[in-house]
Design an enzyme around this catalytic site. Structure first.
Site, PDB file in Angstrom:
ATOM      1  N   ARG A  30       0.833  -1.212   0.000  1.00 32.16           N
ATOM      2  CA  ARG A  30       0.000   0.000   0.000  1.00 32.16           C
ATOM      3  C   ARG A  30       0.864   1.256   0.000  1.00 32.16           C
ATOM      4  O   ARG A  30       0.530   2.252  -0.649  1.00 32.16           O
ATOM      5  CB  ARG A  30      -0.960   0.013   1.187  1.00 32.16           C
ATOM      6  CG  ARG A  30      -1.911   1.216   1.117  1.00 32.16           C
ATOM      7  CD  ARG A  30      -2.954   1.202   2.190  1.00 32.16           C
ATOM      8  NE  ARG A  30      -2.347   1.219   3.504  1.00 32.16           N
ATOM      9  CZ  ARG A  30      -2.990   0.935   4.634  1.00 32.16           C
ATOM     10  NH1 ARG A  30      -4.273   0.609   4.591  1.00 32.16           N
ATOM     11  NH2 ARG A  30      -2.372   0.978   5.789  1.00 32.16           N
ATOM     12  N   ARG A  58      10.234  27.234   0.787  1.00 29.79           N
ATOM     13  CA  ARG A  58       8.821  26.910   0.609  1.00 29.79           C
ATOM     14  C   ARG A  58       8.405  27.183  -0.826  1.00 29.79           C
ATOM     15  O   ARG A  58       8.655  28.279  -1.339  1.00 29.79           O
ATOM     16  CB  ARG A  58       7.962  27.759   1.554  1.00 29.79           C
ATOM     17  CG  ARG A  58       6.466  27.480   1.443  1.00 29.79           C
ATOM     18  CD  ARG A  58       5.691  28.210   2.537  1.00 29.79           C
ATOM     19  NE  ARG A  58       4.267  27.865   2.504  1.00 29.79           N
ATOM     20  CZ  ARG A  58       3.327  28.613   1.898  1.00 29.79           C
ATOM     21  NH1 ARG A  58       3.649  29.740   1.294  1.00 29.79           N
ATOM     22  NH2 ARG A  58       2.062  28.227   1.930  1.00 29.79           N
ATOM     23  N   LYS A  96      -2.766   7.113   1.572  1.00 29.32           N
ATOM     24  CA  LYS A  96      -2.580   7.250   3.032  1.00 29.32           C
ATOM     25  C   LYS A  96      -1.644   8.414   3.331  1.00 29.32           C
ATOM     26  O   LYS A  96      -0.483   8.237   3.693  1.00 29.32           O
ATOM     27  CB  LYS A  96      -2.058   5.935   3.619  1.00 29.32           C
ATOM     28  CG  LYS A  96      -2.232   5.824   5.122  1.00 29.32           C
ATOM     29  CD  LYS A  96      -2.089   4.394   5.579  1.00 29.32           C
ATOM     30  CE  LYS A  96      -2.065   4.237   7.079  1.00 29.32           C
ATOM     31  NZ  LYS A  96      -3.258   4.724   7.778  1.00 29.32           N
ATOM     32  N   GLU A 137     -16.114   5.486   6.660  1.00 34.65           N
ATOM     33  CA  GLU A 137     -15.215   4.703   7.514  1.00 34.65           C
ATOM     34  C   GLU A 137     -15.023   5.460   8.819  1.00 34.65           C
ATOM     35  O   GLU A 137     -15.567   6.557   9.009  1.00 34.65           O
ATOM     36  CB  GLU A 137     -13.869   4.458   6.812  1.00 34.65           C
ATOM     37  CG  GLU A 137     -13.113   5.727   6.480  1.00 34.65           C
ATOM     38  CD  GLU A 137     -11.803   5.471   5.732  1.00 34.65           C
ATOM     39  OE1 GLU A 137     -11.216   4.384   5.855  1.00 34.65           O
ATOM     40  OE2 GLU A 137     -11.363   6.411   5.019  1.00 34.65           O
TER      41      GLU A 137
END
Ligand code: PDD
Length: 287
Positions: A52, A101, A150, A183
């Protein structure tokens, strides 16, 4: 004991671990992570988690400086150095430190940042919460629409956990615009009706849980029927049982949804059995 953690190829005390303030994980939440549980000093479903991770990285056009073998060796080294019998390993890979940045991704010469650390949880397998079950509330799912990746963007899930805490319960389950459960804040959600286990189908609106995949496989082998479709909080309240799965909780009975008991209001036989089967089978296959 001071933890030994991993940062970009080095093992060092947690108090000495440093990552740049320009790291894109810090400034942009531009990073992905995995949480792998440890039982008996061994890694549970490690290949599933690493597969994953690869997918999350690919979806974001990121690369990991470590090979699969190196990741395994590093996880084992952290378990050994910290003497972990039961607990978790958190692994994070970010797009690294471009030195300033900028919204644009840095070019490929900027290496990703890899950090990992252990969490020692002596009673992970026989967690007291598994005997009483979780109580959950439902809240709107306001996360971005690619939660199958994720990422470390966990602000809304944190807000969901805080909403649960304020309501005096254990977790929040998210609901989509149609009012159906997607979920939990950090777990997949299920209900049980007779011999059927119902859980939302895979898509970009839920994380493709590694525990989910194993539990559905083991449940099928144990002759349960699996129905992958959305369910509502009301259907959950009328179900025989409910439960949640994640590497951090394995199979956790859910005994209350929005103040209403599910089934008897106590952990049910299906969730309890699936937890036992899961722990037994995963321990056998641990690395
Ligand atoms: N969370 N859904 C969400 C939103 C999650 O964050 C997680 C895992 C899961 C379950 O996935 P798995 O079975 O692969 O652990 C589902 C981890 C444990 C965490 O953030 O701590």
């Amino acid at each position: 004991m001071t933890r030994t953690v991993y940062v970009n190829g080095t093992y060092l005390p947690e108090t000495e671990a440093k990552v740049s303030i320009f790291d894109r994980g810090f400034l942009m939440a531009d990073g992905v992570y995995e949480v792998t549980s440890v039982l008996d000093g061994k890694l549970i479903d490690f290949d599933g988690h690493m597969n994953r991770l690869k997918r999350s990285l690919r979806e974001l056009e990121m690369t990991c400086p470590l090979s699969a073998d190196e990741l395994l060796a590093m996880h084992r080294e952290l378990v050994a150095r910290n003497g972990i019998d039961q607990g978790m390993i958190y692994l994070q890979v970010t797009r690294g430190n471009p030195g300033d940045r900028s919204f644009l991704f840095p070019d490929a010469s900027v290496p990703g940042t890899v950090v990992a650390f252990t969490q020692n949880i002596p009673h992970l397998a026989d967690a007291p919460a598994a005997k009483t079950g979780f109580r959950v509330i439902t809240i709107p799912d306001l996360r971005w629409s690619r939660v199958d990746i994720k990422t470390v963007q966990l602000l809304y899930p944190s807000m969901g956990k805080m909403a649960a805490k304020k309501a005096g319960v254990d977790d929040s389950w998210f609901t989509d615009e149609a009012g159906m459960v997607t979920e939990g804040t950090s777990n997949n959600a299920y209900i049980v009706k007779g011999n059927r286990i119902i859980t939302r189908q895979l898509g970009s609106d839920i994380l493709h849980g590694i525990t989910r995949a194993a539990v559905l496989r083991l449940a099928t082998e144990a002759q349960f029927e699996i129905e992958e479709r959305p369910f509502s909080p009301a259907e959950a309240q009328q179900a025989d049982e409910a439960f949640a799965t994640a590497a951090s909780i394995f199979v956790m009975p859910v005994v209350e949804v929005d103040g209403m008991p599910v089934g008897t209001g106590k952990p049910g036989p299906v969730a309890t059995r699936l937890r036992e089967i899961y722990l037994e089978e995963m321990r056998k296959a641990a690395l």
